[in-house]
Design a protein around this motif. Sequence first.
Motif, mmCIF file in Angstrom:
data_model
loop_
_atom_site.group_PDB
_atom_site.id
_atom_site.type_symbol
_atom_site.label_atom_id
_atom_site.label_comp_id
_atom_site.label_asym_id
_atom_site.label_seq_id
_atom_site.Cartn_x
_atom_site.Cartn_y
_atom_site.Cartn_z
ATOM 1 N N SER A 11 0.830 -1.207 0.000
ATOM 2 C CA SER A 11 0.000 0.000 0.000
ATOM 3 C C SER A 11 0.864 1.257 0.000
ATOM 4 C CB SER A 11 -0.919 0.000 1.222
ATOM 5 O OG SER A 11 -1.787 -1.121 1.211
ATOM 6 N N LEU A 12 1.931 1.244 0.792
ATOM 7 C CA LEU A 12 2.836 2.397 0.845
ATOM 8 C C LEU A 12 3.543 2.608 -0.493
ATOM 9 C CD1 LEU A 12 4.352 1.868 4.402
ATOM 10 C CD2 LEU A 12 3.053 3.866 3.669
ATOM 11 N N VAL A 13 3.984 1.529 -1.105
ATOM 12 C CA VAL A 13 4.695 1.638 -2.381
ATOM 13 C C VAL A 13 3.764 2.180 -3.471
ATOM 14 C CG1 VAL A 13 5.730 0.309 -4.270
ATOM 15 C CG2 VAL A 13 6.451 -0.104 -1.923
ATOM 16 N N LEU A 14 2.560 1.584 -3.591
ATOM 17 C CA LEU A 14 1.661 1.975 -4.676
ATOM 18 C C LEU A 14 1.142 3.405 -4.519
ATOM 19 C CD1 LEU A 14 -0.378 -1.299 -5.315
ATOM 20 C CD2 LEU A 14 1.617 -0.439 -6.515
ATOM 21 N N THR A 15 0.911 3.837 -3.268
ATOM 22 C CA THR A 15 0.507 5.239 -3.076
ATOM 23 C C THR A 15 1.703 6.162 -3.243
ATOM 24 O OG1 THR A 15 0.739 4.863 -0.688
ATOM 25 C CG2 THR A 15 -1.493 4.850 -1.586
ATOM 26 N N SER B 50 9.360 8.934 0.628
ATOM 27 C CA SER B 50 9.515 8.267 1.926
ATOM 28 C C SER B 50 8.603 7.047 2.017
ATOM 29 C CB SER B 50 9.205 9.243 3.067
ATOM 30 O OG SER B 50 10.065 10.359 3.021
ATOM 31 N N SER B 51 7.405 7.163 1.448
ATOM 32 C CA SER B 51 6.466 6.037 1.460
ATOM 33 C C SER B 51 6.996 4.882 0.615
ATOM 34 C CB SER B 51 5.101 6.490 0.940
ATOM 35 O OG SER B 51 4.555 7.487 1.779
ATOM 36 N N GLN B 52 7.588 5.210 -0.535
ATOM 37 C CA GLN B 52 8.193 4.161 -1.356
ATOM 38 C C GLN B 52 9.287 3.427 -0.581
ATOM 39 O OE1 GLN B 52 9.409 5.413 -5.389
ATOM 40 N NE2 GLN B 52 8.027 7.169 -5.157
ATOM 41 N N LEU B 53 10.149 4.203 0.067
ATOM 42 C CA LEU B 53 11.253 3.608 0.833
ATOM 43 C C LEU B 53 10.721 2.733 1.957
ATOM 44 C CD1 LEU B 53 14.329 3.480 1.392
ATOM 45 C CD2 LEU B 53 14.032 5.453 2.892
#
Length: 406
Positions: free
Chosen positions: A204-208, A219-222
């Motif tokens: 969820s963090l990566v896709l958003t 930062s969310s991707q990381l």
Amino acid sequence: MAAAVLKRGVFCARRALGAAAGRRYLLSAAYVDSSKWENRKKEDHSLADLAHLMDRTYERKLPVSSLTIARFVDNISSREEVDQAEYYLYKFRHSPNCWYLRDWTIHSWIRQCLKYGAQDKALYTLKNKVQYGIFPDNFTFNILLDCFIKQNKYEDAVSVVTEIMLQENFDELSTQLLSLYVLYQYLATKREHTWEEEKNLGASLVLTGLKQTSTVGFSSQLYGYAFLGKVELNKGLRAVYNLMPLIWTPGYLNRALQVMENVASLSGDSKICKEAIDALESIFQSVLEAKPGPESAEEVKEVEKSQCAESEETEQSKVPEYYSRFKELYSKLHSLGKVESGSLLTLTTQLVKEKMPACEVEDIAKYEQKLKEWEQEQALLIEREREMREKAKKEMEAKKLAKASA
């Protein structure tokens, strides 16, 4: 240290939201207002008559029309009737007409669940979407998220975000922002997670994050790749991508490092939060300090055999190299002033307050247009139903005449 930063972020974010105009929450009253939906043209029907019609139709092994189930959901007037509607939604999903559950019926179902205090039913049917056919649009997802946010039910809200992720439905900026806010609220309140939770949070963090080109996005991707890399190391690559909208090539920790490299090479003011960097570092350290016992070593062997890895080196053996690269990249980011000390929850809250008003205007306009389209589609179906009934009636009368004359 990351936990302390996170606690400060939670406090600041809550204080910021509380200070907003009369405790506004994330979505405005205009956005969640149901008056436009309630005031639309709808047919009044007795649920008892509709239930009898559907039961008789199923007994005769005939398909129930999408209009009939739509009328049933539209005419719910109590919490008990929500339970009845759940049963008929299940029956419809397992009938020949299952593909024809209308978008407005799904929206109506969620609205009715929220109206009569059956949020648990909304979430249950959403999580069991294959059994009930509940695949909402972004606007419907948003009002459901808003309901759980207002009730501080972040675990339920994260379940909704997980469903959005599984449906790859982060199309609207408003849904992305609400999802990120929910994810960081949840991470702030719960620090121990099962590997399945880490996988869902990571995806969820990566896709958003991939939809954003800001400090919060990178930062969310990381953060997301860190979670997925941890699952890859502990449970194997298949555990990461199985039934998930993720690629099946190994190296999720390497992708986290690539995010750091990308931010270091950017000329803008985008940064990476120290909170996300700390999360990645803690994963590296825990892997390097871990001493696998005979059972876990045996598990790793089985995983490696089943995956048929292309290279001889496993991700586990690359961790020391990854950690060395991580320290170099962290030092580089720090020297460039690209490490953000503020918490992700605080930054996300600020981003929501900045971007959400404009998103709401766009979303509400789209929703009003969609209401008109739904009304037109429903009118066409009603007209078609009337024509088919007249045709069937004439055919029946013709048969009676033919039988009488014979």
